[in-house]
Design a protein around this motif. Structure first.
Motif, PDB file in Angstrom:
ATOM      1  N   GLU A  75       0.843  -1.196   0.000  1.00 16.73           N
ATOM      2  CA  GLU A  75       0.000   0.000   0.000  1.00 16.73           C
ATOM      3  C   GLU A  75       0.877   1.244   0.000  1.00 16.73           C
ATOM      4  N   ASP A  76       0.941   1.893  -1.147  1.00 16.66           N
ATOM      5  CA  ASP A  76       1.742   3.111  -1.272  1.00 16.66           C
ATOM      6  C   ASP A  76       1.242   3.877  -2.492  1.00 16.66           C
ATOM      7  N   GLU A  77       0.927   5.147  -2.315  1.00 20.05           N
ATOM      8  CA  GLU A  77       0.406   5.947  -3.417  1.00 20.05           C
ATOM      9  C   GLU A  77       1.492   6.292  -4.442  1.00 20.05           C
ATOM     10  N   ALA A  78       2.743   6.255  -4.020  1.00 24.25           N
ATOM     11  CA  ALA A  78       3.833   6.546  -4.957  1.00 24.25           C
ATOM     12  C   ALA A  78       4.006   5.383  -5.927  1.00 24.25           C
ATOM     13  N   PRO A  79       4.038   5.640  -7.239  1.00 26.41           N
ATOM     14  CA  PRO A  79       4.231   4.549  -8.205  1.00 26.41           C
ATOM     15  C   PRO A  79       5.645   3.981  -8.112  1.00 26.41           C
ATOM     16  N   ASP A  80       5.754   2.713  -7.798  1.00 25.16           N
ATOM     17  CA  ASP A  80       7.068   2.093  -7.629  1.00 25.16           C
ATOM     18  C   ASP A  80       6.960   0.599  -7.900  1.00 25.16           C
ATOM     19  N   ALA A  81       8.044   0.036  -8.402  1.00 26.19           N
ATOM     20  CA  ALA A  81       8.117  -1.410  -8.646  1.00 26.19           C
ATOM     21  C   ALA A  81       9.581  -1.818  -8.686  1.00 26.19           C
ATOM     22  N   PHE A  82       9.895  -2.953  -8.069  1.00 23.91           N
ATOM     23  CA  PHE A  82      11.272  -3.427  -8.058  1.00 23.91           C
ATOM     24  C   PHE A  82      11.293  -4.917  -7.756  1.00 23.91           C
ATOM     25  N   ALA A  83      12.435  -5.524  -8.060  1.00 28.67           N
ATOM     26  CA  ALA A  83      12.616  -6.960  -7.816  1.00 28.67           C
ATOM     27  C   ALA A  83      13.579  -7.157  -6.659  1.00 28.67           C
ATOM     28  N   ALA A  91      17.294 -13.682 -14.903  1.00 29.65           N
ATOM     29  CA  ALA A  91      18.651 -13.566 -15.453  1.00 29.65           C
ATOM     30  C   ALA A  91      19.688 -13.190 -14.397  1.00 29.65           C
ATOM     31  N   HIS A  92      19.266 -13.060 -13.132  1.00 26.97           N
ATOM     32  CA  HIS A  92      20.190 -12.719 -12.038  1.00 26.97           C
ATOM     33  C   HIS A  92      20.971 -11.438 -12.338  1.00 26.97           C
ATOM     34  N   HIS A  93      20.256 -10.410 -12.741  1.00 27.52           N
ATOM     35  CA  HIS A  93      20.911  -9.155 -13.095  1.00 27.52           C
ATOM     36  C   HIS A  93      21.654  -8.535 -11.920  1.00 27.52           C
ATOM     37  N   TYR A  94      21.188  -8.779 -10.712  1.00 28.30           N
ATOM     38  CA  TYR A  94      21.874  -8.220  -9.545  1.00 28.30           C
ATOM     39  C   TYR A  94      23.310  -8.732  -9.449  1.00 28.30           C
ATOM     40  N   ALA A  95      23.559  -9.949  -9.941  1.00 23.23           N
ATOM     41  CA  ALA A  95      24.914 -10.508  -9.886  1.00 23.23           C
ATOM     42  C   ALA A  95      25.848  -9.769 -10.838  1.00 23.23           C
ATOM     43  N   PHE A  96      25.348  -9.422 -12.028  1.00 27.13           N
ATOM     44  CA  PHE A  96      26.170  -8.671 -12.977  1.00 27.13           C
ATOM     45  C   PHE A  96      26.535  -7.303 -12.400  1.00 27.13           C
ATOM     46  N   ILE A 113      21.353  -3.924 -18.355  1.00 23.28           N
ATOM     47  CA  ILE A 113      20.418  -4.881 -17.758  1.00 23.28           C
ATOM     48  C   ILE A 113      18.979  -4.379 -17.885  1.00 23.28           C
ATOM     49  N   GLU A 114      18.794  -3.054 -17.889  1.00 22.68           N
ATOM     50  CA  GLU A 114      17.453  -2.510 -18.113  1.00 22.68           C
ATOM     51  C   GLU A 114      17.012  -2.753 -19.551  1.00 22.68           C
TER      52      GLU A 114
END
Length: 216
Positions: A131-139, A175-180, A205-206
């Motif tokens: 629950e957050d009015e700010a638009p956000d998305a992440f893995a 794709a485990h982008h965090y590792a790169f 990666i984006e």
């Protein structure tokens, strides 16, 4: 060795010049692999070069040369590097090792905390809505990872756009982008000249995730 030992340092000056063109023109998956490998190889090679330069200064002292069964006289004749160069190399080597160790420790703690947080998040098919009015998305990487999306973001997007967003974030996890990102940052920590490569990887990666989302 006098010339060869400086080659990694020279390549570290040239590599950032090609980072951005490679990131923009090359297929993103291939660009990410090439940039990551370059950062790791050059980061390691420059650290070894600094170590070799530092050693040429140490073995000038007979007491230290005797520990490795070297001849101080021969070392000065075969590797006539100035003592000041060896001293600077030693200082840079110490800083490089310290920065790389610090970065590795912080990244390991961050990934461990993220994995623990992801495991504790109740989800439906790996999706967590907050629950957050700010638009956000992440893995969040983990075993398994989680995709976190705010209610503000969901209200902003239509159904098709939501599918695209989830496919994009899912690509980061698959794709485990965090590792790169972590590996290129490690190379840049050891050699600050390589920071443009780490920046370029955050861009590729984006692109990689965008293309996977478009295919999906």
């Amino acid at each position: 060795m006098r010339i060869a030992v400086y080659i990694p340092l020279l390549l570290s000056l040239l590599a950032p010049l090609g980072a951005r063109p490679l990131a923009e023109r090359c297929e993103p998956r291939l660009a990410t692999w090439l940039l990551t490998a370059s950062a790791l190889v050059l980061g390691t090679a420059t650290t070894i070069s600094l170590g070799l330069l530092a050693i040429t200064g140490l073995i000038r002292f007979p007491q230290l040369a005797g520990l490795g069964h070297w001849s101080a006289h021969t070392a000065q004749r075969d590797d006539p590097d100035e003592l000041s160069v060896a001293l600077i190399a030693g200082l840079l080597l110490g800083a490089a090792v310290l920065m790389a160790a610090r970065m590795l420790w912080r990244r390991a703690r961050t990934l461990a905390a993220a994995a623990l947080e992801a495991a504790c998040m109740p989800s439906e098919d790996g999706l967590v809505v907050i629950e957050d009015e700010a638009p956000d998305a992440f893995a969040i990487p983990g075993l398994p990872g989680r995709i976190v999306v705010s209610t503000g973001m969901l209200r902003t997007l239509d159904e098709t756009e939501r599918h695209i967003l989830l496919a994009h974030e899912r690509a980061h996890l698959t794709a485990h982008h965090y590792a790169f990102v972590a590996l290129t940052q490690l190379g840049a920590a050891a050699n600050p000249l390589l920071r443009p490569l780490a920046t370029a990887v955050t861009y590729t990666i984006e692109r990689w995730a965008d293309e996977n989302a478009a295919i999906a």
